[in-house]
Design a protein around this motif. Sequence first.
Motif, PDB file in Angstrom:
ATOM      1  N   ILE A 165       0.857  -1.182   0.000  1.00 18.11           N
ATOM      2  CA  ILE A 165       0.000   0.000   0.000  1.00 18.11           C
ATOM      3  C   ILE A 165       0.896   1.235   0.000  1.00 18.11           C
ATOM      4  O   ILE A 165       1.903   1.274   0.699  1.00 18.11           O
ATOM      5  CB  ILE A 165      -0.904   0.001   1.252  1.00 18.11           C
ATOM      6  CG1 ILE A 165      -1.786  -1.254   1.247  1.00 18.11           C
ATOM      7  CG2 ILE A 165      -1.738   1.275   1.338  1.00 18.11           C
ATOM      8  CD1 ILE A 165      -2.459  -1.528   2.569  1.00 18.11           C
ATOM      9  N   VAL A 166       0.529   2.237  -0.776  1.00 16.77           N
ATOM     10  CA  VAL A 166       1.308   3.472  -0.867  1.00 16.77           C
ATOM     11  C   VAL A 166       0.576   4.570  -0.110  1.00 16.77           C
ATOM     12  O   VAL A 166      -0.632   4.727  -0.250  1.00 16.77           O
ATOM     13  CB  VAL A 166       1.506   3.892  -2.340  1.00 16.77           C
ATOM     14  CG1 VAL A 166       2.329   5.165  -2.435  1.00 16.77           C
ATOM     15  CG2 VAL A 166       2.147   2.778  -3.132  1.00 16.77           C
ATOM     16  N   ASN A 167       1.325   5.314   0.654  1.00 16.44           N
ATOM     17  CA  ASN A 167       0.745   6.410   1.418  1.00 16.44           C
ATOM     18  C   ASN A 167       0.500   7.620   0.520  1.00 16.44           C
ATOM     19  O   ASN A 167       1.443   8.127  -0.092  1.00 16.44           O
ATOM     20  CB  ASN A 167       1.696   6.801   2.558  1.00 16.44           C
ATOM     21  CG  ASN A 167       0.993   7.465   3.688  1.00 16.44           C
ATOM     22  OD1 ASN A 167       0.322   6.790   4.452  1.00 16.44           O
ATOM     23  ND2 ASN A 167       1.125   8.760   3.788  1.00 16.44           N
ATOM     24  N   ASP A 168      -0.748   8.031   0.397  1.00 16.01           N
ATOM     25  CA  ASP A 168      -1.144   9.320  -0.182  1.00 16.01           C
ATOM     26  C   ASP A 168      -0.943   9.506  -1.680  1.00 16.01           C
ATOM     27  O   ASP A 168      -1.371  10.516  -2.216  1.00 16.01           O
ATOM     28  CB  ASP A 168      -0.422  10.444   0.577  1.00 16.01           C
ATOM     29  CG  ASP A 168      -1.048  11.812   0.328  1.00 16.01           C
ATOM     30  OD1 ASP A 168      -2.284  11.888   0.262  1.00 16.01           O
ATOM     31  OD2 ASP A 168      -0.295  12.781   0.209  1.00 16.01           O
ATOM     32  N   GLY A 219      -2.862  -1.072  -3.119  1.00 18.72           N
ATOM     33  CA  GLY A 219      -3.774  -0.077  -2.573  1.00 18.72           C
ATOM     34  C   GLY A 219      -3.072   1.220  -2.272  1.00 18.72           C
ATOM     35  O   GLY A 219      -1.860   1.355  -2.433  1.00 18.72           O
ATOM     36  N   VAL A 220      -3.883   2.173  -1.824  1.00 20.22           N
ATOM     37  CA  VAL A 220      -3.375   3.490  -1.457  1.00 20.22           C
ATOM     38  C   VAL A 220      -4.042   3.906  -0.152  1.00 20.22           C
ATOM     39  O   VAL A 220      -5.226   3.632   0.065  1.00 20.22           O
ATOM     40  CB  VAL A 220      -3.620   4.525  -2.584  1.00 20.22           C
ATOM     41  CG1 VAL A 220      -5.096   4.728  -2.858  1.00 20.22           C
ATOM     42  CG2 VAL A 220      -2.940   5.850  -2.293  1.00 20.22           C
ATOM     43  N   HIS A 221      -3.270   4.509   0.728  1.00 23.32           N
ATOM     44  CA  HIS A 221      -3.795   5.058   1.974  1.00 23.32           C
ATOM     45  C   HIS A 221      -4.062   6.534   1.720  1.00 23.32           C
ATOM     46  O   HIS A 221      -3.126   7.307   1.497  1.00 23.32           O
ATOM     47  CB  HIS A 221      -2.777   4.872   3.103  1.00 23.32           C
ATOM     48  CG  HIS A 221      -3.209   5.466   4.387  1.00 23.32           C
ATOM     49  ND1 HIS A 221      -2.854   6.738   4.768  1.00 23.32           N
ATOM     50  CD2 HIS A 221      -3.973   4.976   5.379  1.00 23.32           C
ATOM     51  CE1 HIS A 221      -3.378   6.991   5.944  1.00 23.32           C
ATOM     52  NE2 HIS A 221      -4.063   5.947   6.331  1.00 23.32           N
ATOM     53  N   SER A 264      -5.415  14.052   0.007  1.00 26.38           N
ATOM     54  CA  SER A 264      -5.262  13.181  -1.172  1.00 26.38           C
ATOM     55  C   SER A 264      -6.382  13.435  -2.164  1.00 26.38           C
ATOM     56  O   SER A 264      -7.313  14.199  -1.902  1.00 26.38           O
ATOM     57  CB  SER A 264      -5.338  11.710  -0.749  1.00 26.38           C
ATOM     58  OG  SER A 264      -4.360  11.380   0.187  1.00 26.38           O
ATOM     59  N   PHE A 265      -6.311  12.704  -3.285  1.00 25.70           N
ATOM     60  CA  PHE A 265      -7.447  12.682  -4.198  1.00 25.70           C
ATOM     61  C   PHE A 265      -8.669  12.209  -3.402  1.00 25.70           C
ATOM     62  O   PHE A 265      -8.536  11.379  -2.502  1.00 25.70           O
ATOM     63  CB  PHE A 265      -7.231  11.672  -5.332  1.00 25.70           C
ATOM     64  CG  PHE A 265      -6.301  12.108  -6.403  1.00 25.70           C
ATOM     65  CD1 PHE A 265      -6.645  13.134  -7.268  1.00 25.70           C
ATOM     66  CD2 PHE A 265      -5.079  11.479  -6.584  1.00 25.70           C
ATOM     67  CE1 PHE A 265      -5.800  13.527  -8.274  1.00 25.70           C
ATOM     68  CE2 PHE A 265      -4.218  11.862  -7.582  1.00 25.70           C
ATOM     69  CZ  PHE A 265      -4.574  12.891  -8.435  1.00 25.70           C
ATOM     70  N   PRO A 266      -9.854  12.675  -3.746  1.00 23.50           N
ATOM     71  CA  PRO A 266     -11.054  12.164  -3.066  1.00 23.50           C
ATOM     72  C   PRO A 266     -11.225  10.662  -3.325  1.00 23.50           C
ATOM     73  O   PRO A 266     -10.898  10.167  -4.409  1.00 23.50           O
ATOM     74  CB  PRO A 266     -12.193  12.945  -3.707  1.00 23.50           C
ATOM     75  CG  PRO A 266     -11.556  14.127  -4.357  1.00 23.50           C
ATOM     76  CD  PRO A 266     -10.165  13.722  -4.711  1.00 23.50           C
ATOM     77  N   ALA A 267     -11.724   9.948  -2.340  1.00 25.07           N
ATOM     78  CA  ALA A 267     -11.920   8.507  -2.472  1.00 25.07           C
ATOM     79  C   ALA A 267     -12.799   8.165  -3.669  1.00 25.07           C
ATOM     80  O   ALA A 267     -12.558   7.184  -4.362  1.00 25.07           O
ATOM     81  CB  ALA A 267     -12.522   7.935  -1.191  1.00 25.07           C
TER      82      ALA A 267
END
Length: 109
Positions: free
Chosen positions: A76-79, A91-93, A98-101
Amino acid sequence: MRRAEAKPVVHLITSGDTTGANFPARRRRLVELARSAAEACVDHMQIREKQLPGKLLYELVRDAVAVTRGFAIRVIVNDRFDVALGAKADGVHLTSSSFPASTVRRHAD
């Protein structure tokens, strides 16, 4: 009937102290950490290297993904959704900046 106990989830988060200046040495160390975590059945590895420029973060994530493929671990990558997508991370945290979910979900599939 006795209820089965759930297995704890192990989530490894990197320290965030990798910079452009120490990248070569830290990259090798973090990729080896990813391999070791995968072999130890860690569930998730969150790459939280906020000080890295996008190109170097992409290279690190790409290498971590490569050494963990075939294992159950999720990278998972942060931000950085762009880096997660490009490096084929799992995934991304997302943070409040950040971009909106909803945007991420639209582009993730």
